[in-house]
Every structure is written in structure tokens, then in C-alpha cells.
Motif scaffolding. Structure first.
Motif, short mmCIF file in Angstrom:
data_model
loop_
_atom_site.label_atom_id
_atom_site.label_comp_id
_atom_site.label_asym_id
_atom_site.label_seq_id
_atom_site.Cartn_x
_atom_site.Cartn_y
_atom_site.Cartn_z
N UNK A 124 0.84 -1.20 0.00
CA UNK A 124 0.00 0.00 0.00
C UNK A 124 0.87 1.25 0.00
N UNK A 125 0.40 2.26 -0.68
CA UNK A 125 1.04 3.57 -0.67
C UNK A 125 -0.03 4.62 -0.38
N UNK A 126 0.22 5.48 0.58
CA UNK A 126 -0.69 6.58 0.88
C UNK A 126 -0.18 7.82 0.15
N UNK A 127 -1.07 8.47 -0.61
CA UNK A 127 -0.66 9.64 -1.39
C UNK A 127 -1.30 10.91 -0.83
N UNK A 128 -0.48 11.95 -0.75
CA UNK A 128 -0.92 13.30 -0.39
C UNK A 128 -1.47 13.44 1.02
N UNK A 158 4.41 3.18 3.08
CA UNK A 158 5.03 4.11 2.14
C UNK A 158 4.09 5.28 1.87
N UNK A 159 4.68 6.47 1.78
CA UNK A 159 3.88 7.67 1.53
C UNK A 159 4.56 8.52 0.45
N UNK A 160 3.74 9.23 -0.31
CA UNK A 160 4.26 10.18 -1.29
C UNK A 160 3.39 11.43 -1.19
N UNK A 215 12.18 -0.88 5.12
CA UNK A 215 11.56 0.16 5.93
C UNK A 215 10.65 1.05 5.08
N UNK A 216 9.60 1.62 5.67
CA UNK A 216 8.70 2.50 4.92
C UNK A 216 9.45 3.68 4.31
#
Length: 214
Positions: free
Chosen positions: A18-22, A31-33, A198-199
Motif C-alpha cells: 500500500x502507498x498513501x498519497x498526499x 510508504x507515503x508520497x 523500511x517504509x
């Protein structure tokens, strides 16, 4: 693009990357962007400082939950002004909830009545609120006061610039939705290949886009 702990926990249990955006909070473990909100605020503040603007103002979002992007934009702008010996006076730093354009226009009218030398509107709807309030007051951004706005790069030509009609177009902090989407996909591929890594926290660059030349 939401901080939903129960959903992210369920995805981890199922083994789904999973990636969380904004959205970014200190508690996130995935993971985040995000937009580089701190750098955007810094660039905006530096722009005002370089022009020696007196009585800089702020029309920004009220802090909501744990989202740090609101804090970062203010911190970047305030830090840039502080380095130049300037500051955001309390009476010129106005906050209003996101998603309520009528209230934002009302707060913008209050701010303009205090005669700031320039206003930082580092959200698209805050920019719209300030431009609308200025029009009602017979004021023109770039003539009667300075400002720095905020926009996605994709909406700059069709959304940001047209707000100013034939008048001067102020500078604007921009960032790219396309770059954010590409980064999110790269993070997903990385997470599939290295599920135990790691995230990662990735920031999409912000840049200052010049408007009408001074």
C-alpha cells in the motif's frame, strides 16, 4: 489518500502493498508520497522576503487531525520570512477550515481590511477565496497587494491563471500530480520486490512558477 488505520492494517494482514498519497502523519507505517509542502512554503516566503514586502499576510488552512502538510507550509513560509528579519504578525495570519469557500472569502475580506503588503495563499481554494474577496473590494492582486498562490502544475494554465483575467498574474507554487502518481507506482513495485524494507517517505518537488513579470 486517507489516513485509515484499520484499512491499512487489514491490507498489511493480507500481504497487500500500500502507498498513501498526499496525506502524511507521524503515525503512518506504510510508504507515503506527498507534495513537498515545507519547500513550497519556503519558496513562497523567500519570494516575499526578496522583495522586501512589509506586513506579509497568511490565509491558510485550519489544522486538521494529524496531517502535517498544513504545519509544514506555514513553517516553511514563516521560516523564510524569519531568516529575512520579517514575520507573520498574528493579526495578519488568518486560518480557516478547508472545504468552506464562503467562510474562506469572509476571512479573506477581514484580512484585506487589515492592509497586508502581500498574502500567501498556499492552497488552491485559499487563492480563489482571496481573489474573490479582492474583486468585491475593488482591489487587484499584484497592483494593490502582492500574493503567492498554490496550484497543481496540471491546473495552472486552466485554473490558476484565468482567475486574474487581464490583470497581473502573481507567482504560484506548483507541483505535479503526474509525478506523484509515478512515484506511487514506483513505491508499489519496490514494496512488492522488498516487502520487509523500511517504509519510504517520498516528496514531490515544489517550484515557484513566475506570473506576470514585475
Amino acid at each position: 489518500d486517507l489516513d485509515r488505520g484499520e484499512l491499512l492494517a487489514a491490507m498489511r494482514t493480507a500481504g497487500l502493498p500500500a502507498v498513501v498519497v498526499d496525506v502524511w502523519t507521524r503515525e503512518m507505517s506504510v510508504d507515503t508520497v506527498v507534495q513537498d509542502s515545507f519547500m513550497g512554503g519556503l519558496l513562497a516566503g523567500e519570494h516575499l522576503a526578496a522583495r522586501g514586502v512589509q506586513r506579509p499576510g497568511w490565509l491558510g488552512a485550519e489544522f486538521i487531525g494529524g496531517d502535517l502538510q498544513i504545519v509544514e507550509r506555514y513553517a516553511g513560509a514563516a521560516g523564510a520570512l524569519w531568516r529575512a528579519g520579517l514575520s507573520l504578525a498574528p493579526e495578519l495570519a488568518v486560518r480557516t477550515p478547508l472545504g468552506n469557500l464562503d467562510l474562506a472569502r469572509e476571512r479573506a475580506r477581514e484580512l484585506l481590511a487589515r492592509r497586508p503588503g502581500a498574502v500567501l495563499t498556499l492552497w488552491q481554494e485559499m487563492t480563489a477565496a482571496l481573489v474573490s474577496a479582492a474583486r468585491e473590494a475593488g482591489q487587484v492582486p499584484g497592483r494593490d497587494f502582492g500574493m503567492v498562490g498554490w496550484s497543481t502544475r496540471e491546473a495552472y494554465a486552466s485554473g490558476f491563471r484565468p482567475q486574474f483575467g487581464a490583470g497581473p498574474v502573481p507567482p504560484c507554487v506548483t507541483w505535479s500530480i503526474e509525478e506523484m502518481a509515478g512515484a506511487a507506482l514506483r513505491l508499489l513495485r519496490m514494496r512488492r520486490a522488498e516487502p520487509a524494507a523500511p517504509p519510504m517517505h517520498v516528496r514531490i518537488p515544489a517550484m515557484l512558477t513566475a506570473g506576470t513579470p514585475d
